[in-house]
Design a protein around this motif. Sequence first.
Motif, PDB file in Angstrom:
ATOM      1  N   CYS A 196     -11.278   9.141   5.876  1.00 52.78           N
ATOM      2  CA  CYS A 196     -10.325   8.022   5.785  1.00 52.78           C
ATOM      3  C   CYS A 196      -8.895   8.509   6.027  1.00 52.78           C
ATOM      4  CB  CYS A 196     -10.418   7.352   4.419  1.00 52.78           C
ATOM      5  SG  CYS A 196     -11.930   6.431   4.173  1.00 52.78           S
ATOM      6  N   ALA A 197      -8.551   9.623   5.426  1.00 52.92           N
ATOM      7  CA  ALA A 197      -7.197  10.165   5.595  1.00 52.92           C
ATOM      8  C   ALA A 197      -6.934  10.530   7.055  1.00 52.92           C
ATOM      9  CB  ALA A 197      -7.010  11.373   4.688  1.00 52.92           C
ATOM     10  N   MET A 198      -7.905  11.148   7.699  1.00 53.71           N
ATOM     11  CA  MET A 198      -7.715  11.525   9.105  1.00 53.71           C
ATOM     12  C   MET A 198      -7.596  10.296  10.003  1.00 53.71           C
ATOM     13  SD  MET A 198     -10.154  14.853   9.544  1.00 53.71           S
ATOM     14  CE  MET A 198      -9.908  14.890  11.296  1.00 53.71           C
ATOM     15  N   LEU A 199      -8.404   9.281   9.735  1.00 54.27           N
ATOM     16  CA  LEU A 199      -8.338   8.055  10.544  1.00 54.27           C
ATOM     17  C   LEU A 199      -6.991   7.367  10.375  1.00 54.27           C
ATOM     18  CD1 LEU A 199     -10.053   6.241  12.428  1.00 54.27           C
ATOM     19  CD2 LEU A 199     -10.703   4.961  10.421  1.00 54.27           C
ATOM     20  N   LEU A 200      -6.534   7.270   9.126  1.00 53.30           N
ATOM     21  CA  LEU A 200      -5.240   6.618   8.888  1.00 53.30           C
ATOM     22  C   LEU A 200      -4.087   7.461   9.411  1.00 53.30           C
ATOM     23  CD1 LEU A 200      -5.827   5.164   5.324  1.00 53.30           C
ATOM     24  CD2 LEU A 200      -5.795   3.931   7.502  1.00 53.30           C
ATOM     25  N   ASN A 201      -4.203   8.770   9.321  1.00 55.43           N
ATOM     26  CA  ASN A 201      -3.146   9.646   9.820  1.00 55.43           C
ATOM     27  C   ASN A 201      -3.068   9.586  11.342  1.00 55.43           C
ATOM     28  OD1 ASN A 201      -1.091  11.596   9.656  1.00 55.43           O
ATOM     29  ND2 ASN A 201      -2.577  13.250   9.999  1.00 55.43           N
ATOM     30  N   THR A 202      -4.194   9.495  12.000  1.00 50.85           N
ATOM     31  CA  THR A 202      -4.235   9.484  13.455  1.00 50.85           C
ATOM     32  C   THR A 202      -3.835   8.128  14.035  1.00 50.85           C
ATOM     33  OG1 THR A 202      -6.025  11.102  13.389  1.00 50.85           O
ATOM     34  CG2 THR A 202      -5.699   9.930  15.462  1.00 50.85           C
ATOM     35  N   PHE A 203      -4.384   7.043  13.476  1.00 51.67           N
ATOM     36  CA  PHE A 203      -4.185   5.727  14.088  1.00 51.67           C
ATOM     37  C   PHE A 203      -3.269   4.803  13.295  1.00 51.67           C
ATOM     38  CE2 PHE A 203      -8.384   7.101  15.691  1.00 51.67           C
ATOM     39  CZ  PHE A 203      -8.078   7.136  17.032  1.00 51.67           C
ATOM     40  N   GLY A 204      -2.880   5.189  12.114  1.00 52.29           N
ATOM     41  CA  GLY A 204      -1.984   4.372  11.316  1.00 52.29           C
ATOM     42  C   GLY A 204      -2.727   3.342  10.477  1.00 52.29           C
ATOM     43  N   PHE A 205      -1.941   2.558   9.755  1.00 53.15           N
ATOM     44  CA  PHE A 205      -2.520   1.594   8.829  1.00 53.15           C
ATOM     45  C   PHE A 205      -3.071   0.356   9.517  1.00 53.15           C
ATOM     46  CE2 PHE A 205      -0.342   4.251   5.811  1.00 53.15           C
ATOM     47  CZ  PHE A 205      -1.238   4.263   4.745  1.00 53.15           C
ATOM     48  N   ASP A 206      -2.954   0.278  10.826  1.00 51.28           N
ATOM     49  CA  ASP A 206      -3.608  -0.806  11.555  1.00 51.28           C
ATOM     50  C   ASP A 206      -5.136  -0.650  11.490  1.00 51.28           C
ATOM     51  OD1 ASP A 206      -1.166  -1.847  12.249  1.00 51.28           O
ATOM     52  OD2 ASP A 206      -1.117  -0.878  14.228  1.00 51.28           O
ATOM     53  N   TYR A 207      -5.605   0.558  11.232  1.00 48.35           N
ATOM     54  CA  TYR A 207      -7.034   0.848  11.167  1.00 48.35           C
ATOM     55  C   TYR A 207      -7.535   0.946   9.720  1.00 48.35           C
ATOM     56  CZ  TYR A 207      -7.441   1.556  16.162  1.00 48.35           C
ATOM     57  OH  TYR A 207      -7.475   1.355  17.513  1.00 48.35           O
ATOM     58  N   LEU A 208      -6.816   0.336   8.793  1.00 48.40           N
ATOM     59  CA  LEU A 208      -7.222   0.367   7.388  1.00 48.40           C
ATOM     60  C   LEU A 208      -8.605  -0.249   7.161  1.00 48.40           C
ATOM     61  CD1 LEU A 208      -6.462   1.168   4.514  1.00 48.40           C
ATOM     62  CD2 LEU A 208      -5.396  -1.082   4.258  1.00 48.40           C
ATOM     63  N   PRO A 209      -8.945  -1.387   7.774  1.00 47.54           N
ATOM     64  CA  PRO A 209     -10.303  -1.930   7.561  1.00 47.54           C
ATOM     65  C   PRO A 209     -11.404  -0.971   8.029  1.00 47.54           C
ATOM     66  CG  PRO A 209      -8.893  -3.608   8.523  1.00 47.54           C
ATOM     67  CD  PRO A 209      -8.121  -2.327   8.542  1.00 47.54           C
ATOM     68  N   GLN A 210     -11.196  -0.318   9.162  1.00 46.51           N
ATOM     69  CA  GLN A 210     -12.189   0.643   9.648  1.00 46.51           C
ATOM     70  C   GLN A 210     -12.281   1.849   8.718  1.00 46.51           C
ATOM     71  OE1 GLN A 210      -9.896  -0.890  11.481  1.00 46.51           O
ATOM     72  NE2 GLN A 210     -10.745  -1.513  13.444  1.00 46.51           N
ATOM     73  N   ALA A 211     -11.147   2.305   8.199  1.00 42.89           N
ATOM     74  CA  ALA A 211     -11.143   3.441   7.281  1.00 42.89           C
ATOM     75  C   ALA A 211     -11.895   3.091   5.993  1.00 42.89           C
ATOM     76  CB  ALA A 211      -9.705   3.862   6.967  1.00 42.89           C
ATOM     77  N   ILE A 212     -11.690   1.887   5.493  1.00 43.47           N
ATOM     78  CA  ILE A 212     -12.406   1.450   4.287  1.00 43.47           C
ATOM     79  C   ILE A 212     -13.904   1.374   4.552  1.00 43.47           C
ATOM     80  CG2 ILE A 212     -12.752  -0.502   2.720  1.00 43.47           C
ATOM     81  CD1 ILE A 212      -9.705  -0.972   2.913  1.00 43.47           C
ATOM     82  N   ALA A 213     -14.285   0.870   5.723  1.00 44.63           N
ATOM     83  CA  ALA A 213     -15.705   0.773   6.069  1.00 44.63           C
ATOM     84  C   ALA A 213     -16.348   2.162   6.170  1.00 44.63           C
ATOM     85  CB  ALA A 213     -15.878   0.016   7.387  1.00 44.63           C
ATOM     86  N   ILE A 214     -15.650   3.103   6.788  1.00 49.28           N
ATOM     87  CA  ILE A 214     -16.187   4.462   6.904  1.00 49.28           C
ATOM     88  C   ILE A 214     -16.301   5.108   5.528  1.00 49.28           C
ATOM     89  CG2 ILE A 214     -15.616   6.793   7.734  1.00 49.28           C
ATOM     90  CD1 ILE A 214     -14.571   5.419  10.303  1.00 49.28           C
TER      91      ILE A 214
END
Length: 149
Positions: free
Chosen positions: A53-71
């Motif tokens: 989750c941290a890597m996804l949010l760090n790479t793509f920003g908080f626009d990808y918060l729903p995907q990070a939560i799902a992962i």
Amino acid sequence: MAQSMVTMFRQGHKYLNTWPMKKQLYAYFPECKVIAATRLAIRSMPPLAVVSCAMLLNTFGFDYLPQAIAIGAFFLSLPLQGLLWLGQRADQSLPPSLKNWYFEIHAKLQQEGCQVQARKTEPKYQELAGVLKSAFEQLDQVLTRSFFD
């Protein structure tokens, strides 16, 4: 028998701690593999969820918060799936062949004077796990080897 999810998780955790992890049982029961995988998942999935989750949010920003939560939810659900399977398995009645084996091991434990719970007339996998654990802990290797030959 319908059970709540929390009850099944507790029963799965109890079964996980009761089942003896012996090499003789790996060929006969899937529990050994499921327990090993569940223990690994309990240790490794929470940190993996946080890192992914941290890597996804760090790479793509908080626009990808729903995907990070799902992962993160996916990674956190893996140990729960193992506990759920174990809880469901622990509550299943033994098939006739295993029921006879349970009675045989239970009788051998009583004959040798070992501490064992009262024999159930309709045993479940949880009772089999308890009898097997007692057999491996209290009987010597020569007697337990006779159960698997």
